[in-house]
Motif scaffolding. Structure first.
Motif, mmCIF file in Angstrom:
data_model
loop_
_atom_site.group_PDB
_atom_site.id
_atom_site.type_symbol
_atom_site.label_atom_id
_atom_site.label_comp_id
_atom_site.label_asym_id
_atom_site.label_seq_id
_atom_site.Cartn_x
_atom_site.Cartn_y
_atom_site.Cartn_z
ATOM 1 N N VAL A 107 4.817 28.616 33.086
ATOM 2 C CA VAL A 107 4.365 27.713 32.024
ATOM 3 C C VAL A 107 4.629 28.405 30.701
ATOM 4 O O VAL A 107 4.048 29.441 30.409
ATOM 5 C CB VAL A 107 2.870 27.379 32.164
ATOM 6 C CG1 VAL A 107 2.442 26.456 31.041
ATOM 7 C CG2 VAL A 107 2.596 26.740 33.499
ATOM 8 N N LEU A 128 5.849 19.803 28.136
ATOM 9 C CA LEU A 128 4.393 19.693 28.233
ATOM 10 C C LEU A 128 3.855 18.498 27.457
ATOM 11 O O LEU A 128 2.926 17.835 27.890
ATOM 12 C CB LEU A 128 3.736 20.971 27.717
ATOM 13 C CG LEU A 128 3.892 22.198 28.604
ATOM 14 C CD1 LEU A 128 3.165 23.365 27.997
ATOM 15 C CD2 LEU A 128 3.335 21.918 29.979
ATOM 16 N N VAL A 131 3.286 15.028 29.031
ATOM 17 C CA VAL A 131 2.361 14.864 30.157
ATOM 18 C C VAL A 131 1.661 13.514 30.058
ATOM 19 O O VAL A 131 1.262 13.076 28.980
ATOM 20 C CB VAL A 131 1.334 16.018 30.190
ATOM 21 C CG1 VAL A 131 0.439 16.010 28.971
ATOM 22 C CG2 VAL A 131 0.499 15.942 31.449
ATOM 23 N N ILE A 134 -2.810 14.775 34.564
ATOM 24 C CA ILE A 134 -2.850 15.979 35.403
ATOM 25 C C ILE A 134 -3.941 15.786 36.448
ATOM 26 O O ILE A 134 -5.058 15.420 36.119
ATOM 27 C CB ILE A 134 -3.133 17.247 34.579
ATOM 28 C CG1 ILE A 134 -1.953 17.560 33.674
ATOM 29 C CG2 ILE A 134 -3.380 18.416 35.500
ATOM 30 C CD1 ILE A 134 -2.037 18.928 33.060
ATOM 31 N N LEU A 150 -2.149 21.248 42.116
ATOM 32 C CA LEU A 150 -2.074 20.746 40.748
ATOM 33 C C LEU A 150 -0.876 19.805 40.641
ATOM 34 O O LEU A 150 0.230 20.155 41.036
ATOM 35 C CB LEU A 150 -1.906 21.920 39.783
ATOM 36 C CG LEU A 150 -1.999 21.550 38.307
ATOM 37 C CD1 LEU A 150 -3.393 21.816 37.796
ATOM 38 C CD2 LEU A 150 -0.992 22.316 37.496
ATOM 39 N N LYS A 151 -1.126 18.630 40.110
ATOM 40 C CA LYS A 151 -0.039 17.658 39.947
ATOM 41 C C LYS A 151 0.122 17.346 38.472
ATOM 42 O O LYS A 151 -0.837 17.004 37.791
ATOM 43 C CB LYS A 151 -0.356 16.366 40.697
ATOM 44 C CG LYS A 151 -0.204 16.460 42.180
ATOM 45 C CD LYS A 151 -0.407 15.099 42.787
ATOM 46 C CE LYS A 151 -0.129 15.124 44.278
ATOM 47 N NZ LYS A 151 -0.254 13.785 44.854
ATOM 48 N N PHE A 152 1.331 17.426 38.027
ATOM 49 C CA PHE A 152 1.657 17.209 36.624
ATOM 50 C C PHE A 152 2.538 15.974 36.559
ATOM 51 O O PHE A 152 3.615 15.944 37.167
ATOM 52 C CB PHE A 152 2.394 18.465 36.122
ATOM 53 C CG PHE A 152 2.854 18.414 34.702
ATOM 54 C CD1 PHE A 152 2.049 18.908 33.691
ATOM 55 C CD2 PHE A 152 4.099 17.914 34.374
ATOM 56 C CE1 PHE A 152 2.489 18.893 32.386
ATOM 57 C CE2 PHE A 152 4.531 17.894 33.063
ATOM 58 C CZ PHE A 152 3.720 18.383 32.069
ATOM 59 N N GLU A 153 2.060 14.944 35.889
ATOM 60 C CA GLU A 153 2.779 13.670 35.913
ATOM 61 C C GLU A 153 3.456 13.398 34.581
ATOM 62 O O GLU A 153 2.840 13.519 33.532
ATOM 63 C CB GLU A 153 1.795 12.522 36.195
ATOM 64 C CG GLU A 153 0.937 12.698 37.410
ATOM 65 C CD GLU A 153 1.713 12.488 38.691
ATOM 66 O OE1 GLU A 153 2.869 12.022 38.616
ATOM 67 O OE2 GLU A 153 1.169 12.785 39.762
ATOM 68 N N SER A 160 5.487 13.136 41.660
ATOM 69 C CA SER A 160 4.961 13.966 40.595
ATOM 70 C C SER A 160 6.069 14.877 40.079
ATOM 71 O O SER A 160 6.873 15.400 40.854
ATOM 72 C CB SER A 160 3.823 14.828 41.130
ATOM 73 O OG SER A 160 2.786 14.023 41.604
ATOM 74 N N ARG A 163 4.493 19.666 41.263
ATOM 75 C CA ARG A 163 3.372 19.804 42.200
ATOM 76 C C ARG A 163 3.264 21.253 42.578
ATOM 77 O O ARG A 163 4.210 21.832 43.090
ATOM 78 C CB ARG A 163 3.621 18.983 43.468
ATOM 79 C CG ARG A 163 3.572 17.515 43.252
ATOM 80 C CD ARG A 163 3.868 16.817 44.549
ATOM 81 N NE ARG A 163 2.942 17.237 45.598
ATOM 82 C CZ ARG A 163 2.894 16.666 46.793
ATOM 83 N NH1 ARG A 163 3.717 15.693 47.079
ATOM 84 N NH2 ARG A 163 2.035 17.061 47.685
ATOM 85 N N ARG A 176 -4.531 24.106 34.274
ATOM 86 C CA ARG A 176 -4.660 22.771 33.689
ATOM 87 C C ARG A 176 -5.123 22.864 32.238
ATOM 88 O O ARG A 176 -4.598 22.179 31.360
ATOM 89 C CB ARG A 176 -5.683 21.954 34.499
ATOM 90 C CG ARG A 176 -5.946 20.592 33.915
ATOM 91 C CD ARG A 176 -6.890 19.796 34.766
ATOM 92 N NE ARG A 176 -8.249 20.341 34.724
ATOM 93 C CZ ARG A 176 -9.277 19.827 35.380
ATOM 94 N NH1 ARG A 176 -9.096 18.765 36.141
ATOM 95 N NH2 ARG A 176 -10.464 20.363 35.305
ATOM 96 N N ILE A 179 -2.182 24.024 30.163
ATOM 97 C CA ILE A 179 -1.186 22.971 29.969
ATOM 98 C C ILE A 179 -1.709 21.944 28.982
ATOM 99 O O ILE A 179 -1.000 21.532 28.056
ATOM 100 C CB ILE A 179 -0.849 22.306 31.327
ATOM 101 C CG1 ILE A 179 -0.048 23.270 32.189
ATOM 102 C CG2 ILE A 179 -0.056 21.029 31.105
ATOM 103 C CD1 ILE A 179 0.255 22.738 33.568
#
Lengths: 570, 171
Positions: A107, A128, A131, A134, A150-153, A160, A163, A176, A179
């Motif tokens: 990250v 980022l 996003v 999350i 952790l899922k970042f959409e 996702s 993931r 999280r 982010i």
């Protein structure tokens, strides 16, 4: 089961340079997910292998005993079989382990990157500030180990974007927070750029488990069960064959599954507000914690089925760009902002999504949208001349626009109210067929990101529809100019019009001040932030840069008592 | 162009190329012939006496007749359908309209456009036209402008991209 620990025992040599627990990492270190995760992810495969083998062995034990086989051949067979099983388990475990070893993430200040794959390598990078949501998901087994996914959409409505399965729960939370802090555009603390505090949250809605059970009981599943029971019983009586009752079993399995799914996803539901947006947590065995940053809700729908009307319950679903239009129960649960709530809770959730309702009478307008009919509170309904095109619904079908959102109401038995913030309108089409032309009515269809909500207005008076069509394009453009930045805490240099400077903004600034005081937020950064907080911001949006103050809960005030915000709707 | 009742007033609609009508007519002709041949199979079987028991005369004669009527109807409608396609560029958005009986007008703000497609099929290439499609974050946005002359398609694409960039507004 012996393989993973054994293999992991040999690991420290390999990942030592950039292991997951590397001490004091510089900004852009590569990390791996937790080393137990291959076991958690591959447990189904392992369990399946062990089950088949174990069953064979178990059965062999009994049959061997009864057939009086010689002990020696059996022993050799057992050894060979055991060797094969062990080999398969080792291969599977090794595959997961290799996959784990080659999956690394990072990250940075602007991106999250994931490298994965052994033969076909994939390098993925997501911005980022793009996003959309999350999630921290804890499947039951991962929960036992204290792990989380952790899922970042982002907005492409597919899988996702990122993931990370699995991380330690604390690590996932920290990630999280990092982010979200970077996505929000908060300047990192120069001394500890790695440490971002989790934004505080204030719980606004908690649903008691009894109501979740009640909602499941009052759902279509029960109706289906009753109908099926009636049919089966009738058939059994008519044909005089009680055997037909066995056909109940598959129905029962389906019904129990549906109840379980409703309970599992609605249990312990909690919604909270925080500077990072709306937080939702829920789940019985699998738990999930979702964060939707401000301005990410594209459309919102409030529904009520006939049975729920008995209790005055509503469900709130949303279109969020990253969630997509999944029809699975997990996908539906993700897009649910409130699984079952009373009118007041719905209004509370609405106030979170739409802090500025754009009308001086929000409670009355939204209530009319949820349960009313005819032209009360300014709703433009289907004209009387077209009532035969929708004999039941014509008095309810309608729309009304506030300064910030468009409300579309429909349905007599299955009531629905769709709310689309003006700045989230993607495109808009107006349609008319020959019959509708005869009655001078038109249909309006809003296009939005994929999801359960379909905003449209049926059978509106043509002239009114055209007015909305043209007005909406202009309103949407205006709202987009006024709307907050993508990085929701980035200070905007004087880009806000005077219209936003209402009494409520002063309130927000004041609470930000007191909040900072309470939290012991001192020092030079706090001082400069206070200056920023004085600039008029979008209502109830936190002051720019100040992320760790307790958020004020926005709430719609009923019109007669709403003396605090009389200037709001002007 | 003929003003339909659903049209907003005060808009200058740009029409698509007349060549597009020829492309559509050609496609209609080929499609109609294929369907007609397929629908005539029972009739031919019956008339030639190869299989005179199966299709009752109603079906044998009725099937091609129905297909013929539909084909003629579509052919008659085609010029009006093509004429109904129009687009208008405004300061902040693009309007696309289509349809004779079932009319639809769509407005797409430039700031909402994610990308623009220009597609050319073999038949279209032969006539020097192209199809332009706008995509927003919603897959339901079906803003299609067929039958643009190639240079107009290129101009529109560049124009839309430039305006979209100037007004880009996330989601």
């Amino acid at each position: 089961m012996t393989a993973p620990p054994g293999s992991s025992g040999g690991l420290p040599a390999a990942p030592a340079p950039d292991g997951p627990e590397a001490t004091a990492p510089p900004a852009d270190t590569w990390h791996r997910v937790h080393f137990i995760s291959p076991l958690v992810r591959g447990w189904i495969a392992l369990v399946a292998i062990l089950y088949f083998v174990g069953r064979d062995w178990f059965e062999g034990l009994f049959s061997g005993g009864s057939r009086e086989r010689g002990p020696l051949p059996e022993g050799i067979g057992l050894l060979v079989a055991g060797g094969i099983v062990l080999g398969v388990v080792v291969v599977v475990a090794a595959a997961f382990l290799v996959s784990w070893y080659f999956t690394r993430y990072q990250v940075t200040a602007e991106h999250v990157r994931v490298h994965s794959g052994v033969v076909f390598r994939q390098q993925r990078q997501a911005r980022l500030d793009r996003v959309q949501a999350i999630d921290i998901v804890q499947p039951f087994l991962a929960r036992i180990f204290g792990l989380a996914e952790l899922k970042f959409e982002v907005a492409d409505a597919g899988e996702s974007a990122v993931r990370l399965a699995f991380l330690k729960l604390a690590d996932a939370r920290r990630l999280r927070a990092t982010i979200l802090a970077r996505a929000a555009g908060v300047d990192p603390d120069p001394e500890h750029p790695e440490e971002a505090v989790e934004a505080p949250e204030r719980e606004v809605v908690a649903i008691p488990p009894a109501r979740v059970v009640g909602a499941a009981v009052l759902s279509g599943t029960t109706v289906a069960l009753v109908v099926a029971a009636a049919v089966v019983t009738t058939l059994g009586v008519v044909l005089e064959t009680p055997i037909i009752a066995t056909s109940f079993i598959p129905i029962l399995i389906g019904v129990v599954g549906a109840y379980w799914s409703a309970l599992n996803t609605g249990y312990n539901f909690r919604a909270a507000t925080s500077p990072d947006g709306i937080r939702m947590r829920y789940g019985l065995l699998d738990t999930r914690s979702q964060t939707v940053p401000p301005g990410r809700v594209q459309a919102l729908s409030i529904q009520q089925s006939p049975l729920w009307r008995l209790k005055g319950w509503y469900r709130v679903t949303v279109n969020v760009a990253g969630y997509g239009a999944s029809v699975s129960s997990e996908g539906q649960a993700r897009a649910t902002l409130l699984p079952v709530g009373t009118r007041d809770e719905v209004l509370q959730i609405l106030a979170l999504v739409l802090p500025d309702p754009g009308t001086p009478r929000p409670v009355e307008v939204f209530t009319a949208g949820m349960a009313g009919r005819d032209g009360a509170e300014g709703f433009a309904t289907t004209p009387r001349r077209a009532r035969w095109l929708a004999p039941l619904a014509w008095r309810r079908t309608g729309f009304v626009g506030t300064r910030t959102a468009l409300l579309m109401r429909s349905g007599v038995l299955w009531r629905q109210l769709v709310v689309v913030p003006h700045e989230r309108t993607q495109s808009l089409s107006i349609e008319q067929g020959p019959v509708e032309r005869r009655f001078r009515v038109s249909n309006l269809q809003f296009q939005t990101t994929p999801g359960p909500v379909n905003p449209r207005v049926l059978l509106a008076d043509s002239a009114t529809a055209w007015e909305l069509f043209h007005g909406q394009a202009a309103r949407a453009a205006e709202a987009r100019r006024r709307s907050g930045p993508e990085q929701w805490m980035k200070p905007v240099p004087g880009a806000l019009p005077a219209a936003a400077a209402t009494g409520t903004t002063e309130d927000t600034a004041a609470t930000a001040d007191t909040g900072a005081g309470e939290a012991g937020f001192t020092g030079d950064t706090g001082q400069t932030r206070h200056d920023d907080a004085g600039t008029p911001q979008d209502d109830a949006r936190p002051a720019p840069g100040v992320r760790d103050v307790m958020p004020e809960v926005p709430l719609y005030a009923p019109a007669p008592g709403g003396t605090e915000e009389p200037a709001d709707g002007r | 162009m003929r003003r339909e009742p659903i049209d907003p007033s005060g808009l200058e609609w740009s029409r698509v190329s007349p060549k597009y009508l020829r492309v559509r007519l050609l496609g209609w002709l080929i499609g109609s012939v294929v369907w007609l041949v397929l629908a005539s199979v029972p009739l031919v079987l019956r008339l030639t006496g190869l299989w005179d028991s199966f299709p009752p005369p109603v079906i044998a004669w009725g099937l091609p007749a129905v297909v013929l009527v539909i084909a003629v109807w579509r052919g008659v409608l085609l010029p009006r359908q093509v004429a109904s396609i129009g687009y208008a560029e405004r300061d902040d958005d693009l309007l696309v309209r289509q349809g004779v009986f079932f009319q639809r007008t769509m407005v797409v703000p430039y700031g909402r456009m994610q990308y623009v497609d220009v597609a050319v099929g073999p038949l279209e290439r032969a006539f020097g036209i192209c199809t332009l499609k706008l995509h927003t974050a919603s897959p339901a946005t079906n803003a299609l402008i067929p039958g643009l002359p190639s240079e107009e398609g290129t101009r529109l694409r560049e124009q839309l991209s430039a305006r979209g960039e100037a007004r880009l507004a996330g989601l």
